[in-house]
Design a protein around this motif. Structure first.
Motif, mmCIF file in Angstrom:
data_model
loop_
_atom_site.group_PDB
_atom_site.id
_atom_site.type_symbol
_atom_site.label_atom_id
_atom_site.label_comp_id
_atom_site.label_asym_id
_atom_site.label_seq_id
_atom_site.Cartn_x
_atom_site.Cartn_y
_atom_site.Cartn_z
ATOM 1 N N ILE A 271 0.849 -1.181 0.000
ATOM 2 C CA ILE A 271 0.000 0.000 0.000
ATOM 3 C C ILE A 271 0.887 1.234 0.000
ATOM 4 O O ILE A 271 1.809 1.345 0.805
ATOM 5 C CB ILE A 271 -0.925 0.004 1.227
ATOM 6 N N ALA A 272 0.617 2.159 -0.903
ATOM 7 C CA ALA A 272 1.439 3.355 -1.024
ATOM 8 C C ALA A 272 1.039 4.378 0.039
ATOM 9 O O ALA A 272 -0.130 4.550 0.357
ATOM 10 C CB ALA A 272 1.286 3.954 -2.412
ATOM 11 N N PHE A 273 2.045 5.048 0.581
ATOM 12 C CA PHE A 273 1.853 6.149 1.513
ATOM 13 C C PHE A 273 2.583 7.372 0.975
ATOM 14 O O PHE A 273 3.561 7.248 0.227
ATOM 15 C CB PHE A 273 2.414 5.790 2.892
ATOM 16 N N ASP A 274 2.132 8.548 1.359
ATOM 17 C CA ASP A 274 2.810 9.768 0.924
ATOM 18 C C ASP A 274 4.285 9.705 1.292
ATOM 19 O O ASP A 274 4.651 9.415 2.436
ATOM 20 C CB ASP A 274 2.187 11.004 1.574
ATOM 21 N N CYS A 275 5.120 9.957 0.299
ATOM 22 C CA CYS A 275 6.586 10.018 0.447
ATOM 23 C C CYS A 275 7.219 8.668 0.770
ATOM 24 O O CYS A 275 8.394 8.617 1.128
ATOM 25 C CB CYS A 275 6.995 11.066 1.474
ATOM 26 N N ALA A 276 6.474 7.581 0.630
ATOM 27 C CA ALA A 276 7.093 6.259 0.776
ATOM 28 C C ALA A 276 8.042 6.033 -0.387
ATOM 29 O O ALA A 276 7.716 6.313 -1.533
ATOM 30 C CB ALA A 276 6.019 5.171 0.800
ATOM 31 N N THR A 277 9.252 5.563 -0.098
ATOM 32 C CA THR A 277 10.261 5.314 -1.124
ATOM 33 C C THR A 277 10.641 3.837 -1.091
ATOM 34 O O THR A 277 11.058 3.326 -0.053
ATOM 35 C CB THR A 277 11.509 6.180 -0.893
ATOM 36 N N LEU A 278 10.476 3.169 -2.214
ATOM 37 C CA LEU A 278 10.680 1.724 -2.289
ATOM 38 C C LEU A 278 11.618 1.381 -3.430
ATOM 39 O O LEU A 278 11.437 1.849 -4.549
ATOM 40 C CB LEU A 278 9.336 1.013 -2.505
ATOM 41 N N ARG A 279 12.605 0.552 -3.135
ATOM 42 C CA ARG A 279 13.460 0.019 -4.197
ATOM 43 C C ARG A 279 12.772 -1.170 -4.851
ATOM 44 O O ARG A 279 12.052 -1.922 -4.193
ATOM 45 C CB ARG A 279 14.822 -0.395 -3.639
ATOM 46 N N LEU A 280 13.017 -1.310 -6.129
ATOM 47 C CA LEU A 280 12.327 -2.352 -6.889
ATOM 48 C C LEU A 280 12.518 -3.727 -6.262
ATOM 49 O O LEU A 280 11.568 -4.486 -6.088
ATOM 50 C CB LEU A 280 12.851 -2.352 -8.331
ATOM 51 N N GLY A 281 13.738 -4.042 -5.869
ATOM 52 C CA GLY A 281 14.012 -5.365 -5.315
ATOM 53 C C GLY A 281 13.523 -5.560 -3.899
ATOM 54 O O GLY A 281 13.541 -6.680 -3.383
ATOM 55 N N SER A 282 13.077 -4.473 -3.248
ATOM 56 C CA SER A 282 12.639 -4.550 -1.860
ATOM 57 C C SER A 282 11.155 -4.323 -1.688
ATOM 58 O O SER A 282 10.667 -4.239 -0.555
ATOM 59 C CB SER A 282 13.411 -3.518 -1.008
ATOM 60 N N LEU A 283 10.434 -4.230 -2.804
ATOM 61 C CA LEU A 283 9.009 -3.911 -2.728
ATOM 62 C C LEU A 283 8.242 -4.952 -1.917
ATOM 63 O O LEU A 283 7.279 -4.634 -1.211
ATOM 64 C CB LEU A 283 8.436 -3.812 -4.139
ATOM 65 N N TRP A 284 8.679 -6.205 -1.999
ATOM 66 C CA TRP A 284 7.991 -7.285 -1.301
ATOM 67 C C TRP A 284 8.005 -7.097 0.208
ATOM 68 O O TRP A 284 7.116 -7.586 0.928
ATOM 69 C CB TRP A 284 8.633 -8.630 -1.648
ATOM 70 N N LYS A 285 8.988 -6.358 0.723
ATOM 71 C CA LYS A 285 9.091 -6.184 2.172
ATOM 72 C C LYS A 285 7.932 -5.365 2.730
ATOM 73 O O LYS A 285 7.545 -5.536 3.890
ATOM 74 C CB LYS A 285 10.406 -5.486 2.524
#
Length: 341
Positions: A271-285
């Protein structure tokens, strides 16, 4: 690649190539500045670092449709870029449908943000990169971002709206839904996506309302991702009807034991949150943190956030009208977009 969630906006950062902004709702510039920091004023009085570096690396902006919550922040971004000194040698690619481009052209007559300067902005009509007839997108744009293809998909909304499919030569791909009901064309065009960023405006118990307003529920968005065989699903664009964590029906936020009928693990859902930053390989976390994060949204005793007003759909308001300020009670609905960077 990193994805950062802003207002109704998502920033994709591609190392060594540049940045792509998916939609630009009101307040996008402010959110970028909060996330990446204010620039430093160097000798000579020119700003550098922080959000200015993000702006200098911005190569492409995609606007899905003309509803104001998806483009009200665009003029500010373009104006800031136009004011950069020294100016940039390469144009910014702006991908949008004709109605949105016409609006921006007229707005530029009132406030000049460089829209008509083709050294500053290179216009790409979304119809020209339609996935069923496009050769993959403009060669210069693909070369700039290292893309194999950039293609638009007409999706199902109350006005003409496009989703976007980016496929990179390094093997990853991102699909962005824009605003839409579940759409088979998006499933077709986005097969085997690394990440699906899909709107989830309504809760799973609001299927009829989602259909009436041409949006998706969280469960419908997840189903689109699984039919697409997306490796990761990022939900965004939540209605302000739901000020807390969106409630997803099982097996949406699956634990490790849940599997599909083919016995293969289900794609992680974040679920996206304002200013959440996710690396492609870590999205599953992100999926693993959902339980703990939900506790931070639990209602405090005596807390009543309801004002009893029935929000209006974004299509019921003029495309150029301002979104209401946060914290002010009114009847207009403002979308909270899922953003990635």
């Amino acid at each position: 690649m990193r994805v950062t969630s802003l207002v109704s906006s998502t920033l994709i950062q591609i190392p060594s190539y540049g940045n792509v902004l998916l939609d630009s709702g009101e307040g996008t510039w402010g959110q970028l500045a909060r996330q990446f920091g204010q620039p430093i004023i160097a000798e000579g009085g020119q700003p550098s670092g922080g959000v200015i570096d993000i702006l200098r690396d911005l190569k492409c902006i995609f606007i899905s449709h003309v509803h104001g919550d998806h483009h009200m922040g665009l003029a500010k971004i373009l104006a800031r870029r136009h004011q950069l000194n020294p100016s940039l040698s390469e144009p910014l690619y702006l991908v949008a449908n004709r109605l949105t481009l016409h609006y921006l052209s007229e707005l530029n007559d009132v406030v000049d943000f460089g829209f008509n300067d083709r050294r500053h902005i290179s216009i790409v009509d979304a119809e020209d990169i339609y996935y069923k007839k496009s050769s993959g997108g403009p060669a210069m744009l693909k070369a700039t971002l290292g893309l194999e293809s950039i293609q638009a998909v007409d999706v199902e909304h109350r006005t003409q709206c496009y989703g976007l499919v980016l496929r990179h030569k390094d093997g990853w791909s991102v699909v962005y839904s824009g605003d839409t009901m579940p759409c088979n064309r998006l499933v077709e065009a986005g097969q085997d996506a690394t990440v699906l960023i899909h709107e989830a405006t309504m809760a799973d118990d609001q299927v009829d309302l989602a259909f009436a307003k041409a949006h998706s529920t969280a469960g419908q968005a997840i189903d689109v991702g699984r039919r697409m065989n997306a490796k990761n699903i990022l939900l965004t664009h939540f209605s302000q009807r739901y000020p807390k964590m969106p409630e997803l029906q099982a097996p949406a936020l699956a634990d490790e034991s849940l599997t599909s009928p083919s016995e293969e693990p289900l794609a992680p859902v974040a679920i996206a949150f304002d200013c959440a930053t996710l690396r492609l390989g870590s999205l599953w976390k992100m999926e693993k943190y959902m339980g703990a994060m939900a506790q931070t949204f639990e209602k405090e005793p005596g807390d009543d956030t309801s004002d009893g007003a029935a929000p209006l759909d974004d299509a019921e308001a003029p495309a150029t009208s301002s979104s209401p300020s946060k914290g002010k009670k009114n009847k207009k609905e403002k979308r909270s977009g899922a953003k990635a960077a």
